[in-house]
Enzyme design. Structure first.
Site, PDB file in Angstrom:
ATOM      1  N   GLU A 200      10.667  15.210  15.317  1.00 31.65           N
ATOM      2  CA  GLU A 200      10.952  15.144  13.879  1.00 31.65           C
ATOM      3  C   GLU A 200      10.074  16.163  13.169  1.00 31.65           C
ATOM      4  O   GLU A 200       8.849  16.082  13.234  1.00 31.65           O
ATOM      5  CB  GLU A 200      10.642  13.729  13.363  1.00 31.65           C
ATOM      6  CG  GLU A 200      11.052  13.524  11.932  1.00 31.65           C
ATOM      7  CD  GLU A 200      10.829  12.092  11.453  1.00 31.65           C
ATOM      8  OE1 GLU A 200       9.743  11.535  11.703  1.00 31.65           O
ATOM      9  OE2 GLU A 200      11.750  11.538  10.828  1.00 31.65           O
TER      10      GLU A 200
ATOM     11  N   LYS B 267       0.843  -1.205   0.000  1.00 31.63           N
ATOM     12  CA  LYS B 267       0.000   0.000   0.000  1.00 31.63           C
ATOM     13  C   LYS B 267       0.877   1.253   0.000  1.00 31.63           C
ATOM     14  O   LYS B 267       1.583   1.518   0.967  1.00 31.63           O
ATOM     15  CB  LYS B 267      -0.915   0.046   1.229  1.00 31.63           C
ATOM     16  CG  LYS B 267      -1.941   1.188   1.084  1.00 31.63           C
ATOM     17  CD  LYS B 267      -2.545   1.642   2.359  1.00 31.63           C
ATOM     18  CE  LYS B 267      -1.807   2.753   3.044  1.00 31.63           C
ATOM     19  NZ  LYS B 267      -1.878   4.082   2.385  1.00 31.63           N
TER      20      LYS B 267
ATOM     21  N   GLY C   6       3.960   3.258  13.602  1.00 33.03           N
ATOM     22  CA  GLY C   6       4.802   2.070  13.823  1.00 33.03           C
ATOM     23  C   GLY C   6       4.464   1.384  15.137  1.00 33.03           C
ATOM     24  O   GLY C   6       4.369   0.157  15.207  1.00 33.03           O
TER      25      GLY C   6
ATOM     26  N   CYS D  10      13.809  10.539   6.644  1.00 33.19           N
ATOM     27  CA  CYS D  10      13.825  10.024   8.021  1.00 33.19           C
ATOM     28  C   CYS D  10      15.216  10.124   8.634  1.00 33.19           C
ATOM     29  O   CYS D  10      15.358  10.316   9.832  1.00 33.19           O
ATOM     30  CB  CYS D  10      13.309   8.593   8.051  1.00 33.19           C
ATOM     31  SG  CYS D  10      14.057   7.567   6.805  1.00 33.19           S
TER      32      CYS D  10
ATOM     33  N   GLU E  21      10.688   0.828  10.008  1.00 32.68           N
ATOM     34  CA  GLU E  21      11.670   1.890   9.764  1.00 32.68           C
ATOM     35  C   GLU E  21      10.937   3.192  10.024  1.00 32.68           C
ATOM     36  O   GLU E  21      10.055   3.579   9.258  1.00 32.68           O
ATOM     37  CB  GLU E  21      12.197   1.772   8.328  1.00 32.68           C
ATOM     38  CG  GLU E  21      13.538   2.453   8.165  1.00 32.68           C
ATOM     39  CD  GLU E  21      13.373   3.878   7.710  1.00 32.68           C
ATOM     40  OE1 GLU E  21      13.352   4.750   8.595  1.00 32.68           O
ATOM     41  OE2 GLU E  21      13.258   4.108   6.501  1.00 32.68           O
TER      42      GLU E  21
ATOM     43  N   GLY F  26       7.424   4.703   8.099  1.00 33.78           N
ATOM     44  CA  GLY F  26       6.559   5.860   8.332  1.00 33.78           C
ATOM     45  C   GLY F  26       6.786   6.418   9.713  1.00 33.78           C
ATOM     46  O   GLY F  26       7.900   6.318  10.257  1.00 33.78           O
ATOM     47  N   SER F  27       5.740   6.983  10.283  1.00 35.18           N
ATOM     48  CA  SER F  27       5.892   7.674  11.567  1.00 35.18           C
ATOM     49  C   SER F  27       6.035   6.688  12.721  1.00 35.18           C
ATOM     50  O   SER F  27       5.528   5.563  12.670  1.00 35.18           O
ATOM     51  CB  SER F  27       4.689   8.578  11.811  1.00 35.18           C
ATOM     52  OG  SER F  27       3.525   7.801  11.898  1.00 35.18           O
ATOM     53  N   THR F  28       6.699   7.135  13.782  1.00 34.61           N
ATOM     54  CA  THR F  28       6.877   6.294  14.965  1.00 34.61           C
ATOM     55  C   THR F  28       5.516   5.957  15.585  1.00 34.61           C
ATOM     56  O   THR F  28       5.288   4.835  16.042  1.00 34.61           O
ATOM     57  CB  THR F  28       7.786   7.023  15.976  1.00 34.61           C
ATOM     58  OG1 THR F  28       9.063   7.185  15.343  1.00 34.61           O
ATOM     59  CG2 THR F  28       7.976   6.230  17.248  1.00 34.61           C
ATOM     60  N   GLU F  29       4.603   6.926  15.548  1.00 35.40           N
ATOM     61  CA  GLU F  29       3.283   6.707  16.150  1.00 35.40           C
ATOM     62  C   GLU F  29       2.551   5.535  15.473  1.00 35.40           C
ATOM     63  O   GLU F  29       2.056   4.622  16.141  1.00 35.40           O
ATOM     64  CB  GLU F  29       2.501   8.007  15.969  1.00 35.40           C
ATOM     65  CG  GLU F  29       1.192   8.057  16.701  1.00 35.40           C
ATOM     66  CD  GLU F  29       0.366   9.251  16.195  1.00 35.40           C
ATOM     67  OE1 GLU F  29       0.918  10.120  15.496  1.00 35.40           O
ATOM     68  OE2 GLU F  29      -0.843   9.262  16.502  1.00 35.40           O
TER      69      GLU F  29
END
Ligand code: NDP
Length: 481
Positions: free
Chosen positions: A388, A183, A240, A291, A257, A235-238
């Site tokens: 970030e 996706k 993830g 990133c 990642e 993508g974002s840590t959130e």
């Protein structure tokens, strides 16, 4: 002031964008069961480029089922040598169509054509070539005499390097014998859909690669699908963390990642001109939507004023504007949402006492733009030094000793990358050993190569992409990272 160049726009006539796209499932395009489509726009002009299908649960189920069938009946039974032939074919088609793909990436993403043409596309092709080479040599990769594939890989990618992130995920998955449902991000689906066309052109067996478009909810349905064996996310840590929670307790293998807040550390003995170029490349490449961007500049105090003066002089020569113009250095911000995030975080920088500076540059009337920005008087407590920003914004701090540089560089929840600039080799080695970061560059920055593993520590995620280490993420073996 920048030199007065004549405009040199790349022609977009090489790209043929359809008015709408279906979902690529089982080797052909189909309408979404919901009948819903969403618009994808050019962030430099806000022009609607196309309408793209919104995949719902039934479509996700169909894509995973197609990948499972292809895995069971074809791909897992094929020899590595035969898989390699398809992957080499894909790599060659990417090279043949690279100008078209670069223009399409720039239109949908907003990045300068200079970067999509000279950085993204060559790396995309290189990733497929490199992994094609591994497909028939996996028994020599150090994972035992007969390493096995995992099955169906669910892959969710972001918008900052759309086709490159696809390559980082699809190439190793196929080389190791897995099938894929991918996706792309909602704001940048077009090059992934062009890649679907390349899969057809390469004669890839139906279902080996499936591309489903949609928003975050489609991604959630995909990674939570019970018949998926592997989840790979960038993508974002959130998000993830949400994916890690969703996958916990299942047999799915996971690689993440996520974000970063890299320190780019410059000592007073560094070659100043190269270091300035490295700082500029580290944070202003791809509008800072990177990133591993060197978003925290740590300057040795003894030469900080001199370095800042050189940096500012260099920034006045950057050209912001039409991403299709070959002279452009800074393109458009990918979306209005991302622009708002950058604006909010930079406002917090000023509110917390940091000093903002940007060169004078004309901002186009339409589209989403943010000038290259430098913050000084930054402390480690400021949000702009901790969070970030994912935009062309540099936070400058200073240090006196190598120990202080290490302490400040590691004072972050992230751990993706770092840069060290000094002429002393022993200091480079000492510093690199102290850095809690997955990638450490010395006297360079933002260098990528398919043979070199990429990935993070701490809240930057786990698992490696690229190199022999990256193969482990797609094989039924202990993860090497
Ligand atoms: P997200 O993490 O939301 O998006 C990354 C991908 O995940 C997209 O394809 C997205 O779909 C999808 N997604 C969103 N929610 C879910 C979910 N619950 N389950 C599965 N997939 C999901 O990043 P954003 O685009 O929202 O960017 C926000 C911030 O994240 C940025 O400002 C930046 O700081 C950081 N970021 C970091 C990246 C990196 O490489 N480290 C890359 C991108 C962003 P959709 O696009 O449709 O929402």
């Amino acid at each position: 002031m920048p030199f007065d160049y004549a405009p040199a726009p790349e022609s977009r006539s090489i790209v043929d964008i359809e008015s709408n796209y279906g979902l690529f499932i089982g080797g052909s395009f189909s309408e979404p069961t919901s009948g819903e489509f969403f618009k994808t726009i050019n962030p430099a002009t806000e022009e609607v480029l196309s309408e793209v299908a919104e995949a719902g649960q039934a479509d996700v189920d169909a894509a995973v089922a197609a990948a499972r069938r292809a895995y069971d009946k074809t791909w897992s039974k094929m020899s590595g040598k035969d898989r390699a032939k398809y992957i080499f074919r894909i790599a060659r088609l990417i090279q043949e169509r690279s100008r078209e793909l670069a223009v399409l990436e720039t239109l949908d993403n907003g990045k300068p054509i200079r970067e999509s043409r000279d950085a993204d596309l060559p790396l995309v092709a290189a990733h497929f070539f490199y992994h094609a080479g591994w497909a028939d040599k996996l028994e020599f990769a150090g994972y035992g005499p007969d390493p096995k594939s995992l099955g169906v890989a669910a892959q969710v990618i972001p918008w900052n390097f759309p086709l490159l992130m696809l390559a980082w995920k699809v190439a190793p998955a196929l080389a190791c014998g897995n099938t894929v449902v991918l996706k792309p991000a909602e704001t940048t689906p077009l090059t992934a859909l062009a890649f679907a066309d390349i899969c057809q052109q390469a004669g890839l067996p139906p279902g080996v690669v499936n591309i489903i478009t949609g928003a975050g909810e489609t991604g959630r349905m995909l990674v939570e699908h019970p018949d998926v064996d592997k989840v790979a996310f960038t993508g974002s840590t959130e998000v993830g963390k949400a994916i890690q929670r969703a996958v916990a307790g299942t047999k799915k293998k996971l690689s993440l990642e996520l974000g970063g807040k890299a320190a780019n550390i410059v000592f007073d003995d560094a070659p100043i001109d190269q270091a300035i170029e490295g700082i500029v490349n580290g944070i202003y490449f791809n509008q800072g939507h990177v990133c591993c961007a060197g978003s925290r500049l740590l300057l040795q105090e003894s030469f900080a004023d001199e370095a800042l003066a050189s940096l500012k002089r260099r920034l006045t020569t950057l050209r912001l504007g039409d991403p299709l113009d070959k002279n452009t250095d800074i393109g458009a911000i990918n979306s209005s949402t991302q622009l708002s995030k950058i604006e909010e975080l930079t406002a917090s920088g000023e509110a917390e006492g940091a000093e903002r500076w940007s060169p004078t540059c004309a901002i186009p009337d339409t589209g989403f733009w943010f000038p290259p920005t430098v913050f000084t008087n930054v402390t480690q407590a400021h949000r702009i030094a901790r969070e970030e920003i994912f935009g062309p914004v540099l936070s400058v701090l200073t240090f006196r000793t190598p120990e202080e540089a290490v302490a400040k560089a590691n004072n972050t929840p992230f751990g993706l990358s770092a840069g060290i600039w000094t002429e002393k080799g022993s200091r480079i080695l000492w510093m690199a050993n102290q850095m809690r970061a997955g990638i450490v560059w010395a006297n360079t920055f933002n260098r990528f190569d398919p043979t070199s593993p990429f990935g993070g520590f701490k809240e930057s995620g786990f698992g490696r992409e690229g190199g022999v280490q990256g193969l482990g993420a797609y094989l039924n073996v202990e993860d090497p990272s």
